[in-house]
Enzyme design. Structure first.
Site, mmCIF file in Angstrom:
data_model
loop_
_atom_site.group_PDB
_atom_site.id
_atom_site.type_symbol
_atom_site.label_atom_id
_atom_site.label_comp_id
_atom_site.label_asym_id
_atom_site.label_seq_id
_atom_site.Cartn_x
_atom_site.Cartn_y
_atom_site.Cartn_z
ATOM 1 C CE LYS A 53 39.462 5.423 23.780
ATOM 2 N NZ LYS A 53 39.630 5.232 22.330
ATOM 3 C CD GLN A 97 39.260 7.229 18.895
ATOM 4 O OE1 GLN A 97 39.756 7.326 20.017
ATOM 5 N NE2 GLN A 97 38.474 6.226 18.543
ATOM 6 C CG ASP A 120 44.726 1.902 20.765
ATOM 7 O OD1 ASP A 120 43.977 1.707 21.744
ATOM 8 O OD2 ASP A 120 44.461 2.700 19.855
#
Length: 286
Positions: A53, A97, A120
């Site tokens: 990412k 994460q 997200d």
């Protein structure tokens, strides 16, 4: 006859090309889009995902600050790191994460995040926005699946979509998205799961079947209507070995299918960066 393959790579490339162009516009205005990442502990897989990412963000012209907390970090340590990024106006997007070490409460950490920086799309406020059809960052894997179907010009509107799996990160949000009134959605959506004893009765009638159960090999050829579109969204890992929900033999029955590797994964990362660039743009326009 083998099914037509629907790789995610070309879909992701198209999305990221748009993201890079939008990032260049912002940079020309003196605003550098910034995606911050936060990792707790030393899980190799999680560290690998973060590197992917960060690398993609840098390639798109983003700044990519990162915080790595030790495995014994406290909940207060985690919240403090999130608060620092929440309070920094130069940071437009934030990714914590998952998973975090077992002694930490990920949901509480998510709740402490600025929902407008949640790339997200999983903050409860953003899930509420999705349910109400309001603008906001979309959950990345569901958004990637919708984009994949649109990219390959697979008709969705008016068709029967069956999703096997009801998880908060994929099945539930995807059902909301594909039932909404848009040209790339507007479907008749049924959600089933392994708690339904005769779930195959539903999958066998689907025009588009999306596997999101996280049960390796649960979808076999006999569960699929001949010629259907099959999207494998659920996976598990044994070490580094990827175990998808959809058995490879389904290719002999389906009309179109995502590949075992390189299907939904690339589109998920692309959608994360699309959420991040949108957040950066909103920070300028309000």
């Amino acid at each position: 006859m083998s099914a037509r393959l629907l790789p995610g790579g070309p879909v992701a490339e198209s999305v990221l090309e748009d993201v890079a162009a939008r990032a260049a516009v912002l940079t020309a205005k003196g605003v550098t889009p910034t995606l911050a990442t936060l990792l707790v502990g030393d899980d190799d897989a999680s560290a690998g995902y973060i590197r992917i990412k960060q690398r993609k963000a840098t390639e798109m012209g983003f700044d990519a600050p990162h915080t790595h907390l030790p495995a014994d970090a406290t909940q207060a340590d985690l919240h403090a790191a999130i608060a620092a990024y929440n309070d920094d106006p130069a940071v437009h997007g934030l990714l914590v994460q998952y998973p975090v070490p077992g002694h930490l409460d990920y949901d509480a950490a998510l709740m402490s995040m600025d929902p407008d920086k949640d790339v997200d799309g999983m903050h409860p406020i953003n899930m509420g926005r999705l349910a109400l059809g309001m603008p906001g960052p979309l959950p990345c894997t569901p958004a990637g699946i919708e984009a994949l179907l649109a990219h390959y010009e697979i008709p969705v509107a008016g068709r029967e979509v069956v999703i096997l799996g009801r998880g908060a990160t994929l099945g539930r949000p995807l059902a909301m998205m594909l039932s909404q009134k848009r040209p790339t959605a507007n479907a008749a959506v049924t959600v089933v799961h392994t708690g339904v004893p005769d779930w195959a009765r539903y999958t066998q009638r689907a025009d588009i079947l999306i596997a999101a159960a996280g049960v390796p090999g649960i979808i076999q050829p006999e569960h699929v209507k001949p010629g259907a579109v099959v999207v494998g969204g659920g996976v598990r890992y044994e070490g580094r070995r990827l175990l998808p929900d959809v058995d490879e033999s389904v290719e002999q029955v389906a009309g179109a299918i995502t590949p075992r590797v390189g299907g939904v994964g690339p589109t998920t990362v692309a959608m994360l960066l699309r959420n991040a660039i949108t957040a950066a743009e909103l920070s300028v326009t309000g």
